[in-house]
Write a protein that holds these residues in place. Structure first.
Motif, mmCIF file in Angstrom:
data_model
loop_
_atom_site.group_PDB
_atom_site.id
_atom_site.type_symbol
_atom_site.label_atom_id
_atom_site.label_comp_id
_atom_site.label_asym_id
_atom_site.label_seq_id
_atom_site.Cartn_x
_atom_site.Cartn_y
_atom_site.Cartn_z
ATOM 1 N N ALA A 130 0.581 -0.950 -0.281
ATOM 2 C CA ALA A 130 -0.052 0.347 0.067
ATOM 3 C C ALA A 130 0.493 1.057 -0.058
ATOM 4 N N TYR A 131 2.111 0.931 0.505
ATOM 5 C CA TYR A 131 2.742 2.147 0.836
ATOM 6 C C TYR A 131 4.164 1.708 0.391
ATOM 7 N N SER A 179 -2.263 -4.612 0.220
ATOM 8 C CA SER A 179 -3.246 -3.949 -0.444
ATOM 9 C C SER A 179 -3.872 -5.261 -1.236
ATOM 10 N N TYR A 184 -5.753 -4.711 -5.007
ATOM 11 C CA TYR A 184 -6.031 -3.168 -4.583
ATOM 12 C C TYR A 184 -5.049 -2.097 -4.799
ATOM 13 N N SER A 185 -5.158 -1.282 -5.687
ATOM 14 C CA SER A 185 -3.748 -0.243 -6.121
ATOM 15 C C SER A 185 -3.975 0.520 -4.944
ATOM 16 N N SER A 186 -5.146 0.718 -4.101
ATOM 17 C CA SER A 186 -5.111 2.234 -3.427
ATOM 18 C C SER A 186 -5.377 1.621 -1.865
ATOM 19 N N GLY A 187 -4.277 2.279 -0.896
ATOM 20 C CA GLY A 187 -4.830 1.826 0.254
ATOM 21 C C GLY A 187 -5.564 2.167 1.516
ATOM 22 N N ASN A 188 -5.466 3.504 1.158
ATOM 23 C CA ASN A 188 -6.594 4.528 1.644
ATOM 24 C C ASN A 188 -7.813 4.357 1.071
ATOM 25 N N GLU A 189 -8.163 4.194 -0.229
ATOM 26 C CA GLU A 189 -10.318 3.787 -0.617
ATOM 27 C C GLU A 189 -10.197 2.707 0.097
ATOM 28 N N THR A 215 -2.813 -2.894 6.315
ATOM 29 C CA THR A 215 -3.102 -2.098 5.296
ATOM 30 C C THR A 215 -2.792 -0.639 5.310
ATOM 31 N N ALA A 252 -2.909 2.052 7.067
ATOM 32 C CA ALA A 252 -3.956 3.782 7.015
ATOM 33 C C ALA A 252 -4.242 4.116 8.186
#
Length: 126
Positions: free
Chosen positions: A45-46, A52, A55-60, A98, A100
């Motif tokens: 994710a980072y 993640s 999935y491509s984004s950790g925040n969402e 994730t 976040a």
């Protein structure tokens, strides 16, 4: 939306039905993170931490998992069944994976809010 109002007034769509549907669908997200994690597949994710899955984004992803956690926690507080404990554990682990901070904060706020709202009921179960 006119179609939505018609479906709701004729009881084709109920609040409990929508929550049940979302709860059943919300099993997919934790499983699509934990299974690739176990097989060492997926994306970070980072750059330094966080995972993640595919999935491509950790925040969402953490926000979606927080919604899943909130619904599962509500279901657990109302029904107190073992399957909700498993769902809470899987979703909580995925939010931690994730990495976040927002997701972890929302989960803590959800637990505290329910603890203040329904404190005696939850404490009697534990």
């Amino acid at each position: 939306c006119l179609a939505g109002k018609i479906l709701c007034t004729r009881n084709y769509i109920t609040k409990a039905g929508v929550e049940n549907y979302i709860f059943n669908i919300s099993w997919i997200y934790p499983l699509t993170i934990i299974v690739p994690y176990c097989f060492n597949l997926g994306f970070k994710a980072y750059h330094t931490s966080g995972y993640s899955g595919f999935y491509s984004s950790g925040n969402e992803l953490s926000i979606v998992l927080c919604v899943c956690f909130t619904i599962a926690f509500k279901q657990f507080c109302e029904k107190k069944m073992f399957k909700y404990v498993i769902h809470l554990a899987l979703t909580g682990i995925c939010v931690i994976l994730t990495g976040a901070k927002t997701g972890i904060l929302i989960i803590l706020m959800t637990v505290l809010w329910y603890a203040f709202k329904e404190g005696k009921k939850i404490l009697s179960f534990i």
